[in-house]
Write an enzyme that holds these catalytic residues in place. Structure first.
Site, short mmCIF file in Angstrom:
data_model
loop_
_atom_site.label_atom_id
_atom_site.label_comp_id
_atom_site.label_asym_id
_atom_site.label_seq_id
_atom_site.Cartn_x
_atom_site.Cartn_y
_atom_site.Cartn_z
N ASP A 59 -2.40 -0.79 6.19
CA ASP A 59 -2.61 -0.18 7.51
C ASP A 59 -4.05 0.27 7.74
OD1 ASP A 59 -2.73 1.90 5.75
OD2 ASP A 59 -1.20 3.14 6.73
N THR A 118 0.72 4.44 1.22
CA THR A 118 0.92 5.16 2.47
C THR A 118 1.47 4.23 3.55
OG1 THR A 118 -0.94 6.58 1.92
CG2 THR A 118 -0.19 6.61 4.20
N ASP A 169 0.87 -1.16 0.00
CA ASP A 169 0.00 0.00 0.00
C ASP A 169 0.92 1.22 0.00
OD1 ASP A 169 -2.21 1.57 0.09
OD2 ASP A 169 -2.57 1.32 2.23
#
Length: 775
Positions: A530, A303, A301
């Site tokens: 996350d 970020t 991912d």
């Protein structure tokens, strides 16, 4: 359940709240996604492996030969390690509540009051302000420029303006304005809860090694029990000696189970888990270490992995006639005058110092205007989205469009003759804002590329933005990106995963489909994430990796949690996994030698008019000295080569020849027992001696290449072996070997063991067993 009519001025009455609670329409907390302590203990204790050991221990106890119960310690330690590690991880991360448990403000009976999140009911009027996290699903009924960040759920990082009637999703954050929202769904019915519950089921074990060992144990169960019963029955019929029948039968059955290999695997994985904890990486389940060691694709991912989650100023671009200092000073003046603390403002403050000028008036940012401004006497400055400041046509449109397509956030800075209303804006230039790429990202990506691990970026953000960030991090193939919002549900996800490196606008379900497609193509896939939007993909992956700063749902379903939310820690995690699995694969053959010869000898001695020549206590020192202790130290050796599989083939080409050598020497020695009139203890001692000799040959083989530490280990093992048979032999019910008549037997056997074993290893192992498909 349908919404109750709610007066916006008064909210629900206490009677209406009580009715909703009675109807079950209140915000019940989700059950934990992890197993309970009781379940963990039960599933680690109530195993076939433990059952066999306990039953055998019970029979041995009836003989009064308690020292033969030492083998039970292996089962106890093995169970304790697995249970302790899982409970320890559970206690650190089993706090799944996707939302922070902070009080919320609701309007009831005409007044605003704070309540617990679990006391919310459908129909409540929820008051939300900037910085709040939305605890339940709702619908906006009144707003003052509210904007919501839904990235934890959808992956889209840009704030979304909300107007009356728009939905608000649980788990999202209010980043601007304030609003009153009516609660539409609570508890398990919320959007975030449904995502989490879909990932609720425990992931299956990804340990090929433990699966193989357990498969061996399951197969042996069908052989072990009938062979054990047959051997005990025959022994009782021939000798009528209950104690000897129990002890010899137990030794045969214990030998069939590679209990030492199970223990070594769990101990080695537990040591790795401790090493990873020292590197700020939490391991949820020990088999996950092996799964990661086999990974050949990692899905990232954006970020928290490539970027730090912070914004930074990428550049200042003044127009002709404007100095760069004038542009940056204007941007700084507006930022410090408004004193916002959003990510964009923090990036500008980090880049530019506070100017001396004091603002005489300010116009705060709003989602309707898309700009903010400040007046400094007769000087009026404005900053925001170019198309909203210049509604009649954006100056420098091509340059701004190019910056946008490159993935930057563009902020126009202009001077105007008035701010309210905005009059005659004149462009001074524009500031480009970018996600802050982690300094370690390029080196980390280069490391994985050198290890043959492919990287894919799967994000809910704009694909152009994601590709630009990936390019800044030197990710190979970053120019091959795809907007997944344009992909049909029935598309060939396998072909897409093969063709593209960067995927943007990916929904949670699409993330899961992409990973499933890669797995179907034969890849072992790890996923980092996350947010709640990542939980389906984390569960689908062979190895889920969550950031500690992320949502509790992601941490609860992941196999690893990076406690510092630092992706470059994955280099050490991969190496640690490879080290322990490669080393276990190497030493496993030392344990399976006993399994193979025990099965063969048990089957043979059912039909021979002789006693099975081993008791449990006889094998204990040999198993410890020649197998258990040295194999543990060998598992600590650095070994970072890629895990290639073929576990059974590699093991059997070493273990099977050794086991056949043991069988041959045992049959010869038991024949000599009958011919020379040896006692049972003498035969047992010589048989166990030759088992130790053959195991020592295997140890030498798996210890290559040698170094001074391994040579020292081999010397110490030889010394301990000598002491066991020639010094402290009575402790283990072994006969002393300081006899010339016995030396005339065991010395030639010792000398012949080298050519016998290596001839079997050459012709049987390499030319026959290595060609068998063991899958």
């Amino acid at each position: 359940m349908s919404l109750q009519p709610t007066d916006q001025a008064t909210g629900l009455t206490q009677a209406q709240v009580a009715a909703q609670v009675a109807a079950g329409a209140h915000n019940l907390p989700l059950r934990p996604l992890t197993r309970s302590v009781g379940t963990i203990v039960a599933q680690n204790t109530l195993t076939l492996f433990n059952l066999v050991n306990v039953v055998l221990a019970a029979f041995i106890f009836t003989t009064g030969s308690y020292k033969n119960l030492l083998f039970l310690g292996v089962a106890i330690v093995n169970t304790a390690i697995g249970t302790f590690q899982e409970i320890r991880s559970k206690r650190r991360i089993d706090r799944l509540s996707i939302l922070a448990e902070t009080p919320v403000t609701v309007r009831r009976d005409g007044r605003d009051q704070q309540i617990r999140q679990e006391d919310l009911v459908i129909g409540d009027l929820l008051l939300l302000r900037r910085g709040a996290q939305v605890p339940v699903d709702g619908q906006v009924v009144q707003t003052a420029g509210i904007e919501a960040d839904e990235s934890p759920l959808t992956g889209e990082s840009r704030p979304i303006a909300k107007t009356p009637g728009d939905p608000l999703l649980s788990g999202s954050f209010i980043v601007a304005g304030q609003a009153v929202a009516q609660v539409t769904a609570v508890g398990a019915d919320t959007f975030a809860a449904k995502l989490a519950l879909e990932a609720k089921a425990e992931k299956r074990s990804q340990s090929q090694l433990l699966d193989t060992i357990n498969r061996i144990i399951r197969v042996l169960t069908y052989v072990l029990i009938p062979l054990g019963v047959a051997l005990f029955t025959v022994s009782m019929i021939r000798r009528g000696n209950y104690d000897r029948a129990i002890l010899s039968t137990s030794a045969a059955m214990i030998g069939m189970i590679p209990e030492g290999l199970v223990l070594l695997t769990n101990v080695a994985l537990a040591v790795s888990a401790r090493n990873l904890a020292n590197r700020r990486v939490l391991v949820r389940a020990l088999p996950a270490i092996e799964a990661l060691a086999r990974v050949d694709v990692i899905c990232l991912d954006k970020t928290g992995t490539i970027t730090s989650g912070k914004l930074q100023v990428a550049g200042a671009h003044p127009v002709a006639g404007t100095e760069a200092a004038e542009l940056t000073e204007a941007a700084a003046a507006i930022t410090y005058a408004l004193n916002d603390d959003n990510e964009t403002a923090l990036a500008l403050k980090a880049a530019y110092p506070r100017p001396d000028a004091a603002a005489t008036a300010t116009v705060p940012f709003s989602s309707a205007r898309k700009w903010s401004g400040a007046s400094f006497g007769d000087r009026h400055l404005v900053m925001g989205a170019p198309e909203f400041i210049f509604k009649d046509g954006v100056p420098e449109a091509e340059a701004i469009a190019a910056a946008t397509s490159a993935g930057y956030r563009v902020i126009a800075v202009a001077a105007a003759t008035a701010l309210t209303p905005l009059t005659e804006p004149r462009l001074l230039g524009y500031i480009t804002i970018a996600d802050e790429v982690r300094e370690t990202a390029p080196a980390t990506f280069q490391f994985f590329a050198s290890q043959g691990v492919a990287l894919k970026v799967i994000s809910g953000d704009n694909p152009v933005t994601v590709a630009n960030v990936a390019r800044q991090a030197d990710l190979a193939g970053a120019d091959r990106f795809l907007d997944m919002s344009t992909v049909a549900d029935d598309a060939d996800f396998g072909a897409l995963a093969e063709s593209y490196t960067v995927f943007g606008r990916v929904t949670p379900t699409q993330k899961k489909q992409l990973i499933a497609a890669m797995q179907a193509a034969g890849h072992t896939v790890a996923m980092t994430g996350d947010g709640v939007n990542d939980v389906l993909a984390l569960r689908q992956s062979d190895c889920g990796i969550a950031m500690a700063s992320g949502a509790e749902a992601a941490k609860s379903i992941a196999d690893f949690v990076l406690l510092d939310s630092n992706f470059d820690a994955m280099t050490g995690v991969l190496n640690e996994g490879r080290r322990v699995i490669n080393n276990i694969n190497r030493v496993a053959s030392m344990y399976l030698v006993k399994t193979i010869f025990s099965v063969i000898l048990t089957a043979i001695f059912v039909f021979l008019p002789l006693d099975y020549p081993i008791t449990p206590i006889n094998l204990t020192p040999v198993s410890a000295i020649a197998v258990a202790v040295p194999s543990f130290f060998l598992t600590l050796e650095p070994n970072f080569a890629r895990v290639t599989g073929q576990f059974m083939q590699k093991v059997m080409t070493i273990a099977a020849p050794a086991a056949l050598a043991v069988v041959g020497y045992t049959l010869v020695l038991t024949w000599l027992e009958a011919a020379l009139g040896w006692s049972f203890a003498t035969t047992s001692t010589l048989v166990v001696f030759m088992i130790g000799v053959i195991e020592y040959h295997v140890l030498i083989l798996v210890s290559r290449p040698f170094n001074r530490y391994k040579l020292l280990m081999l010397i110490l093992v030889a010394v301990a072996f000598f002491g066991t048979f020639f010094v402290i032999n009575p402790v283990f019910s072994l006969t002393g070997l300081w006899r010339i008549d016995l030396a005339l037997v065991y010395l030639p056997a010792l000398a012949s063991s080298v050519p016998v074993y290596f001839l079997l290893q050459e012709f049987l192992g390499r030319r026959f067993l290595s060609r068998i498909n063991w899958r």
